[in-house]
Scaffold this active site. Sequence first.
Site, PDB file in Angstrom:
ATOM      1  N   CYS A 134       0.472 -30.224  -2.970  1.00 32.79           N
ATOM      2  CA  CYS A 134       0.299 -30.706  -1.401  1.00 32.79           C
ATOM      3  C   CYS A 134       1.533 -30.575  -0.572  1.00 32.79           C
ATOM      4  CB  CYS A 134      -0.016 -32.237  -1.333  1.00 32.79           C
ATOM      5  SG  CYS A 134      -1.416 -32.739  -2.588  1.00 32.79           S
ATOM      6  N   ARG A 165       0.096 -24.621   0.507  1.00 35.31           N
ATOM      7  CA  ARG A 165       0.176 -25.495  -0.497  1.00 35.31           C
ATOM      8  C   ARG A 165      -1.070 -26.311  -0.801  1.00 35.31           C
ATOM      9  NH1 ARG A 165       5.456 -26.449  -2.185  1.00 35.31           N
ATOM     10  NH2 ARG A 165       5.055 -28.303  -3.240  1.00 35.31           N
ATOM     11  N   TRP A 210      -4.204 -30.945  -1.242  1.00 36.22           N
ATOM     12  CA  TRP A 210      -4.841 -29.956  -2.315  1.00 36.22           C
ATOM     13  C   TRP A 210      -5.200 -30.919  -3.563  1.00 36.22           C
ATOM     14  CZ3 TRP A 210      -3.961 -27.557  -7.516  1.00 36.22           C
ATOM     15  CH2 TRP A 210      -4.830 -26.529  -7.429  1.00 36.22           C
ATOM     16  N   ASN A 263       3.491 -35.839  -2.725  1.00 31.43           N
ATOM     17  CA  ASN A 263       3.196 -34.454  -3.442  1.00 31.43           C
ATOM     18  C   ASN A 263       3.561 -34.833  -5.062  1.00 31.43           C
ATOM     19  OD1 ASN A 263       2.645 -31.930  -4.168  1.00 31.43           O
ATOM     20  ND2 ASN A 263       4.748 -31.291  -3.692  1.00 31.43           N
ATOM     21  N   GLY A 264       2.392 -34.782  -5.801  1.00 30.15           N
ATOM     22  CA  GLY A 264       2.773 -34.788  -7.107  1.00 30.15           C
ATOM     23  C   GLY A 264       1.446 -35.544  -7.764  1.00 30.15           C
ATOM     24  N   GLU A 304      -8.150  -6.034 -17.074  1.00 33.00           N
ATOM     25  CA  GLU A 304      -8.079  -6.647 -15.974  1.00 33.00           C
ATOM     26  C   GLU A 304      -6.802  -5.934 -15.445  1.00 33.00           C
ATOM     27  OE1 GLU A 304      -8.461  -8.710 -14.089  1.00 33.00           O
ATOM     28  OE2 GLU A 304      -6.430  -9.456 -13.247  1.00 33.00           O
ATOM     29  N   LYS A 358      -6.386  -4.498 -11.643  1.00 30.18           N
ATOM     30  CA  LYS A 358      -5.265  -4.916 -10.725  1.00 30.18           C
ATOM     31  C   LYS A 358      -4.915  -3.742  -9.941  1.00 30.18           C
ATOM     32  CE  LYS A 358      -5.518  -8.077 -10.396  1.00 30.18           C
ATOM     33  NZ  LYS A 358      -6.134  -9.325 -10.573  1.00 30.18           N
ATOM     34  N   GLU A 367      -7.235  -2.193  -7.182  1.00 32.67           N
ATOM     35  CA  GLU A 367      -7.600  -3.105  -6.190  1.00 32.67           C
ATOM     36  C   GLU A 367      -6.195  -2.833  -4.967  1.00 32.67           C
ATOM     37  OE1 GLU A 367      -7.206  -7.500  -7.727  1.00 32.67           O
ATOM     38  OE2 GLU A 367      -8.408  -7.059  -6.051  1.00 32.67           O
ATOM     39  N   HIS A 381     -15.606   9.512 -27.701  1.00 34.19           N
ATOM     40  CA  HIS A 381     -16.947   9.656 -27.329  1.00 34.19           C
ATOM     41  C   HIS A 381     -17.327  10.224 -26.080  1.00 34.19           C
ATOM     42  CE1 HIS A 381     -17.772   7.823 -31.549  1.00 34.19           C
ATOM     43  NE2 HIS A 381     -16.893   6.994 -31.040  1.00 34.19           N
ATOM     44  N   LYS A 440     -10.024 -12.340  -0.051  1.00 37.94           N
ATOM     45  CA  LYS A 440      -9.698 -13.315  -1.242  1.00 37.94           C
ATOM     46  C   LYS A 440     -10.920 -14.028  -1.646  1.00 37.94           C
ATOM     47  CE  LYS A 440      -7.126 -15.422  -3.964  1.00 37.94           C
ATOM     48  NZ  LYS A 440      -6.582 -14.521  -5.068  1.00 37.94           N
TER      49      LYS A 440
HETATM   50  O1  M6R Z   1     -12.505 -16.746  -6.880  1.00 33.96           O
HETATM   51  P1  M6R Z   1     -13.137 -16.147  -7.664  1.00 33.96           P
HETATM   52  O2  M6R Z   1     -12.291 -16.121  -9.215  1.00 33.96           O
HETATM   53  O3  M6R Z   1     -14.445 -16.433  -8.047  1.00 33.96           O
HETATM   54  O4  M6R Z   1     -12.909 -14.538  -7.530  1.00 33.96           O
HETATM   55  C1  M6R Z   1     -13.619 -13.581  -8.260  1.00 33.96           C
HETATM   56  C2  M6R Z   1     -13.352 -12.322  -7.886  1.00 33.96           C
HETATM   57  O5  M6R Z   1     -13.696 -11.662  -6.562  1.00 33.96           O
HETATM   58  C3  M6R Z   1     -11.664 -12.120  -7.993  1.00 33.96           C
HETATM   59  O6  M6R Z   1     -11.363 -12.556  -9.124  1.00 33.96           O
HETATM   60  C4  M6R Z   1     -11.497 -10.482  -7.614  1.00 33.96           C
HETATM   61  O7  M6R Z   1     -11.920  -9.753  -8.557  1.00 33.96           O
HETATM   62  C5  M6R Z   1      -9.811 -10.484  -7.388  1.00 33.96           C
HETATM   63  N1  M6R Z   1      -9.474 -10.029  -6.011  1.00 33.96           N
HETATM   64  C6  M6R Z   1      -9.141  -9.655  -8.447  1.00 33.96           C
HETATM   65  O8  M6R Z   1      -7.747  -9.777  -8.208  1.00 33.96           O
END
Ligand code: M6R
Length: 610
Positions: free
Chosen positions: A2, A27, A74, A100-101, A482, A486, A489, A505, A605
Amino acid sequence: MCGIVGYIGNRDSKEVLIEGLKKLEYRGYDSAGIAVFTNNGLEIRKSKGRIAMLEDKLKSEPIEGTVGIGHTRWATHGKPSDVNSHPHTDNSSKFSVVHNGIVENYLDLKDELGAKGHVFVSETDTEVISHLIADEYDGDIVSAVQRAVKRMRGAYALGVLTEYEPTKLVAVRFASPLVIGIGENENFIGSDIPAILEYTRNVYILNDGEMAVLTRSGVELMTTSGDIISKEIFHVDWDLVTAEKAGFDHFMLKEIHEQPKAYRDTMLGRISDDGKSVELKEIGMTTEQIRGISRIHIVACGTAFHAGLVGKTVIESLARIPVETDVASEYRYRSPIITPDTLVIVVSQSGETADTLAALREAKRNGARVLAITNVVGSSVARDADDVITTWAGPEIAVASTKGYSSQLIAFYLLGLYLAQERGTVEEAKVAEIVAAMNKLPDQVESILEQANVFKGVAESMSKHDNLFFIGRGLDFAVAQEGSLKLKEISYIHSEAYAAGELKHGTLALIEDGVPVIALVTQEDLYEKTLSNIKEVKARGAHVLGVANAGYEGEVMKSVDEVFSIPRTLPLLTPALSVVPLQLLSYYASLARGNDVDKPRNLAKSVTVE
Ligand code: M6R
């Protein structure tokens, strides 16, 4: 996590508090509030939702005064709601606290204070602090706070006001950050420097066990035992934008570096003191119900789906339950076999992803019990699930998920162990061995991060290519997927992740001179097979970067062009380490290409559309 702020001076304190809270919104932002000394005494305004909601409330219910404290929340203890928002107060409403904590022994303190007649209105640990201080008060707020914190276990940064001593603002810190801003006839507190940077560049940074008593004209520093201390003033010479990123150039890099803390926080309180068992009190299933689970479906999107791929192996190998991992946007449409003894695990950092939420609802409609792994308390996913394991990674701001993913892995390790314990599929000694290895992960990640610069050069040469491959077997393949996402994207380089044994294959046709291949070689039982697959791509001209366990780098180097070693851990836990170099490679590749690292094109996001 927080954010707290405080002000004592001659300005309209609410302006200072609101501006400070806005800087701290990263935060946490599920509720906010302020307490101000007004002509009517100590008045509080607080509201669920973003700071904008609090501002609206202040328009209809204004308060004015030159001393106040504020908080942006949070949620940890208690869902986001008006009543759980800070500042909290005691029954007399003469004391007000922002925190906060986490106070770990708050339930014991609550029982004790309850027996003395204190009545609590919220579900929070913080409310207990305000009652505790009120209970300890005998005419001196400083000694009351000192006595109160001696009784608290856990982490806290506190701002405390009492109507009995309106010329004082008390701040105290243990294991949560707190800075004191020094002005002219005005002083400030903040969870971090950006919150107060608009008003002063001179700050004291409090250490654990230290406190400050602020008046308009000065700041007195002391320990929580009452010994007066002096500190050097820290002069801030950086600007706000840098400060919000804690000195890092991007949120993504900051969040990569926050992983050791995310691991520690996600494990905190979930492992028994003797390290021999995992305690997931948040799971409401009885042992009988857990033993009755016949299958598990893990459902998620993007990076969270990749965490689910690791989760499948973890749960199957520890708890011996068959697991399928599904992309949430596909799950509903494949008519999955869901029975009342199916456990559906949804994984979502944000807890708001529409596809995941829809899959969760479908699973519930079909009678399954749903367990959520999420980073956001009070999110839609958390609210709709039957059980919730929160990952304590703190707010993730960069679109590319890093600490969100790796803390989901920690949640899966804890869950796998817990299910296995309840089903009797692992020996206590095995649990202790895995737990001991998990406890080492934060330091091991730190040791990788210390070498972050090593990846710059490799990433720069990678960034000149348009196609790239990640390969690995078993858990290495899960992490490869993964790593590939990364890279795509944020660097916009096309990449594919392949099970190392599958290349021959078809995909091998794409390997030609100079094509970069990142090969994960951390699964020691698959080691020789993976090395053979690496030789297949090398023979066709690929430039191979190996990620190998410490101690094996010499051997792996015979088959690759460059090798990066990660600290040795148990095979099941390697994803929590091997993903870190891949995150750094993507970060530096994106940087080398001049992209907007934190906000890559076309993405958001939180994806709240199906
Ligand atoms: O908030 P979420 O974990 O549900 O989001 C899922 C995906 O949209 C998210 O992981 C997305 O693939 C990221 N941008 C990857 O870095």
